[in-house]
Design an enzyme around this catalytic site. Structure first.
Site: not given
Ligand code: GLC
Ligand code: CA
Length: 566
Positions: A98, A203, A259, A334-335
């Site tokens: 990330d 990110d 993202e 993961h969100d």
């Protein structure tokens, strides 16, 4: 089209804190990832995305980075990450980290300098503004709301000014207008690529440029409206990314997956990721994430998958980027909630889990599995607000409670269904204590269903979801259908059909017909236009065809090699 290595990869996303704990402190760690590489190799994935493990005060579980070049003590050491890279490469796997470039922790040395005085050389590393005086009262520079609730600005008394922070107070946004910031962040990327990593998941990449500081439109009574377009896809983000691409990514043949979330339209997606944009390899969009009316608790079809909408979302990215770009294929991360709880079925978890896996893995793009998806992990049954760890779940609970103060049950239900903690409960490895994740009480509660849903158990069952994923990966990587799965055109069939998600893949002489039922009842699908040549993968024991129609059980999914009848 210029073929790239990452187009043929199958990805797996690891959230280190919840993956596997090797030193008995209840927190997953880097040696835990090293130990489980064999498991991932057995599954067949070969592109591992590891979420942040950098030094951090952990306000947002590591997305608040204090030192881009250091490993957090709770996760391990620099040696550990080097070992992971080395062993992964020996196994023919690539490692993607990330890259958190929109903000840092407020404990990052740059920010500590920046806030110390207005003439500090680091002042312009962040975005500062004076407050606004209205009727003798000091206000934030704008009314913008932040992703995690409340204002997007935070007051700092040292210099009597506000800094912009679109996530938490402890995550000040970097000022990308400042060329020095860009140079620093280029060094961060270079450093990790020189260490041997193969690329980045980038990110919050769409937020690097911000709109002029003008108030957002607010509904009556709304103090801090979350109008994320004020800090999404603003024009300068593209030159910034071209600069990064030119100065770093392109010289390393690195893969970059940005993202861009729900704010990016397909036109924006093309701008970020078309081959000739020279920005990113691909972008994660969220268009397919919320096709079940989850935001409308009074909707008659609340939590029912809107199959037509879901198909449209995938189809748009599949077809718009055909020939000009490439997409990552992922259900959730993961969100977000867990796949089975969101689009699958409680009554038919195994069949729906396999069906959803097939839907995704037979499309054109690079698939990503989120840890635990391959064993069918589900949402956590939250019973109390104290079950939440995630900062945004807590603020979402408070927000809903403020709207209806005498209904804490609904507030918990709504916040719970969408909570990021669902995806972050410890990975369920065995039916032993703490699901074999750790020998001590983990940092976040284990889902009580771990005795039924765990790796050990699924590995013993040839019919399990795990082996379905393994088979899908093998079909893509090494079967005679490899080329059509990788490179074939995607053609959506029966757009208005609410029960079935059906599509064709076409490549040279090969055609695949992918049929997936989202129905809880028996249905049928007309095969009269096709001559069936072979069956690639199926989630039921028997194929039932009668009068040129296939009879489908609830959540049945089947992939045929076919010839279209003329
Ligand atoms: C991304 C991450 C999320 C994090 C946020 C701020 O959306 O996926 O987990 O909270 O960025 O870094
Ligand atoms: Ca640990």
């Amino acid at each position: 089209m210029n073929k790239k290595w990452w187009m043929e990869s199958v990805g797996y996303q690891i959230y280190p804190k919840s993956f596997y704990d090797t030193n008995d402190d209840g927190i997953g760690d880097l040696p835990g990832i090293l130990e489980k590489l064999d498991y991932l190799k057995m599954l067949g994935v070969d592109l591992i995305w590891i979420c942040p493990f950098y030094d951090s005060p952990m306000d947002d579980n590591g997305y608040d980075v204090r030192d881009f070049f250091g490993v957090s003590k709770e996760f391990g050491t620099m040696e550990d990450i080097k070992n992971i890279i080395q062993k992964a490469h020996e196994y023919g796997m690539r490692i993607v980290l990330d890259y958190v470039l929109n903000h840092t922790s407020d404990e990052h040395p740059w920010f500590i300098e920046s806030k110390s005085s207005k003439d500090n050389p680091y002042r312009d590393y962040y975005i500062w503004s004076e407050g606004k005086m209205v009727d003798g009262v000091l206000h934030e520079p704008t009314n913008w709301g932040s992703f995690f609730g409340g204002s997007a600005w935070n007051y700092d008394k040292t210099t009597d000014s506000y800094y912009l922070k679109i996530f938490s107070n402890k995550m000040p946004d970097l000022n990308w207008k400042n060329p020095k910031v860009r140079e620093e962040m280029i060094e961060v990327a270079k450093k990790w690529l020189d260490l041997g990593v193969d690329g980045f998941r980038i990110d919050a990449v769409s937020h690097l440029d911000k709109a002029p500081f003008v108030d957002a439109e607010a509904k009556p009574g709304e103090k801090y409206p979350l109008d994320y377009f004020k800090f999404s896809n603003q024009p300068m983000v593209h030159p910034y990314l071209k600069e990064l691409n030119q100065k770093v990514f392109s010289s390393y043949d690195a893969v970059t997956i940005g993202e861009v979330g729900g704010s990016a339209s397909i036109e924006e997606g093309i701008r970020y990721s078309a081959f000739d944009s020279h920005e990113l390899s691909m972008v994660f969009s969220f268009d397919h994430n919320w096709c079940n009316n989850i935001f409308e608790i009074n909707h008659p079809k609340f939590l029912k998958t809107d199959v037509v909408k879901l198909k449209q979302a995938f189809n748009m990215w599949q077809t718009s980027l055909k020939d000009i770009g490439w997409v990552p294929l992922n259900w959730f991360n993961h969100d977000q909630p867990r796949l089975i709880s969101h689009y699958g079925s409680k009554k038919y978890p195994l069949q729906s889990g396999k069906m959803l896996a097939t839907v995704l893995h037979l499309m054109r793009g690079t698939p990503f599995i989120y840890q635990g998806e391959e064993i069918g992990m589900t949402n956590y049954p939250f019973e109390d607000v104290s079950d939440f760890n995630d900062i945004s779940s807590i603020s979402s609970y408070q927000h809903h409670l403020n709207l209806a103060p005498d209904d804490p049950v609904s507030a918990l239900r709504i916040a719970g269904m969408r909570s990021r903690d669902n995806a972050r409960t410890p990975m369920q490895w065995t039916s032993g204590f703490f699901a074999g994740f750790s020998t001590v009480k983990p940092w976040l509660k284990v889902n009580p269903n771990y005795r039924k849903i765990n790796v050990e158990r699924l590995l013993k069952d040839q019919d399990s979801l795990f082996y379905h994923y393994q088979k899908l990966i093998a079909l893509r990587k090494s079967s005679q259908y490899k080329d059509v799965i990788l490179w074939g055109d995607f053609i959506l069939k029966d757009r208005e059909d609410q029960d079935h998600f059906t599509y064709l893949r076409n490549y040279q002489d090969n055609t695949l017909l992918v049929i997936n039922s989202f129905s809880q009842s028996k249905t049928y699908y007309d095969l009269s236009k096709y001559q069936i040549l072979d069956t690639l993968i199926h989630n039921q024991k028997k194929i039932k065809i009668k009068d040129q129609k296939i009879l489908l059980k609830p959540y049945e999914s089947i992939v045929f090699a076919v010839k279209e009848k003329s």
